[in-house]
Design an enzyme around this catalytic site. Structure first.
Site, PDB file in Angstrom:
ATOM      1  N   SER A 158     -66.956 -89.526 -40.082  1.00 26.84           N
ATOM      2  CA  SER A 158     -67.562 -89.603 -38.749  1.00 26.84           C
ATOM      3  C   SER A 158     -66.869 -90.562 -37.792  1.00 26.84           C
ATOM      4  O   SER A 158     -67.134 -90.519 -36.594  1.00 26.84           O
ATOM      5  CB  SER A 158     -69.043 -89.959 -38.868  1.00 26.84           C
ATOM      6  OG  SER A 158     -69.748 -88.838 -39.353  1.00 26.84           O
ATOM      7  N   SER A 217     -74.207 -88.863 -34.954  1.00 27.08           N
ATOM      8  CA  SER A 217     -73.003 -88.236 -35.506  1.00 27.08           C
ATOM      9  C   SER A 217     -73.128 -86.716 -35.529  1.00 27.08           C
ATOM     10  O   SER A 217     -72.791 -86.065 -36.519  1.00 27.08           O
ATOM     11  CB  SER A 217     -72.721 -88.790 -36.910  1.00 27.08           C
ATOM     12  OG  SER A 217     -71.406 -88.485 -37.300  1.00 27.08           O
ATOM     13  N   LYS A 274     -65.348 -89.206 -34.616  1.00 27.09           N
ATOM     14  CA  LYS A 274     -66.076 -89.018 -33.361  1.00 27.09           C
ATOM     15  C   LYS A 274     -65.744 -90.087 -32.324  1.00 27.09           C
ATOM     16  O   LYS A 274     -66.009 -89.900 -31.142  1.00 27.09           O
ATOM     17  CB  LYS A 274     -67.559 -88.899 -33.635  1.00 27.09           C
ATOM     18  CG  LYS A 274     -67.833 -87.596 -34.414  1.00 27.09           C
ATOM     19  CD  LYS A 274     -69.265 -87.389 -34.729  1.00 27.09           C
ATOM     20  CE  LYS A 274     -69.456 -86.068 -35.439  1.00 27.09           C
ATOM     21  NZ  LYS A 274     -69.629 -86.209 -36.885  1.00 27.09           N
TER      22      LYS A 274
END
Length: 171
Positions: free
Chosen positions: A13, A73, A16
């Site tokens: 994640s 997320s 991101k």
């Protein structure tokens, strides 16, 4: 402090961070509405991707997708941004890799905008540091990244909006 900082890691994640940064730098009006087509959800459900809670055919402001991508997320938010900016996730990933190269992230290669595992999707601690130092100079990114909670504007499918809580601040 520099021990193993260039060792290959899978960013998951942390991807991101780049997704949200590239989106901010490529969307001039963050109030612009973006529709999330049903087609993006099927693969994400199958991959057990983390989701923000948006629904197929929902129309969301770009700014709200930034928060949906970062705080919970949300993979559907990331792909919605990618499709809006570049027409496809693949096209957006090209922009992500160009940005990484521009920033001098020598040990990084992206294959998707969500952080789902792929053997050719990797980075290093050093490169994440380079990315984060740069990203935090952008005030919009800084606001999104440091938010503990955020409530989106009402949408066609969530008339009361949705409130996100940052995964970073969960105990």
């Amino acid at each position: 402090m520099d021990k193993s900082s260039e060792e290959k890691i899978y960013p998951a994640s942390l991807t991101k961070i780049m997704t949200v940064l590239v989106a901010i730098e490529n969307i001039p009006d963050l109030k612009e509405k973006i529709s999330l087509p049903k087609s993006i959800f099927t693969g994400l459900y199958g991959a057990n991707a983390s989701m923000a809670g948006f629904l197929p055919n929902e129309e969301i402001e770009a700014k709200d997708l930034l928060y949906g991508s970062m705080l919970p997320s949300g993979a559907e938010a990331s792909i919605g941004l990618a499709n809006f900016i570049a027409g496809s996730e693949r096209g957006f990933v090209k922009l992500m890799n160009e940005k990484a190269q521009q920033l001098g992230m020598e040990d990084t290669h992206f294959k998707n905008a969500t952080g789902l595992h792929h053997p050719d999707h990797y980075t290093s601690v050093k490169d994440i540091s380079i990315l984060l130092q740069y990203a935090l100079t952008n005030s919009t990114f800084r606001d999104v990244y440091t938010a503990e909670r955020y409530s989106i504007s009402p949408t066609n499918l969530h008339p009361a909006g949705i409130t996100f809580t940052s995964l970073m601040f969960k105990k």
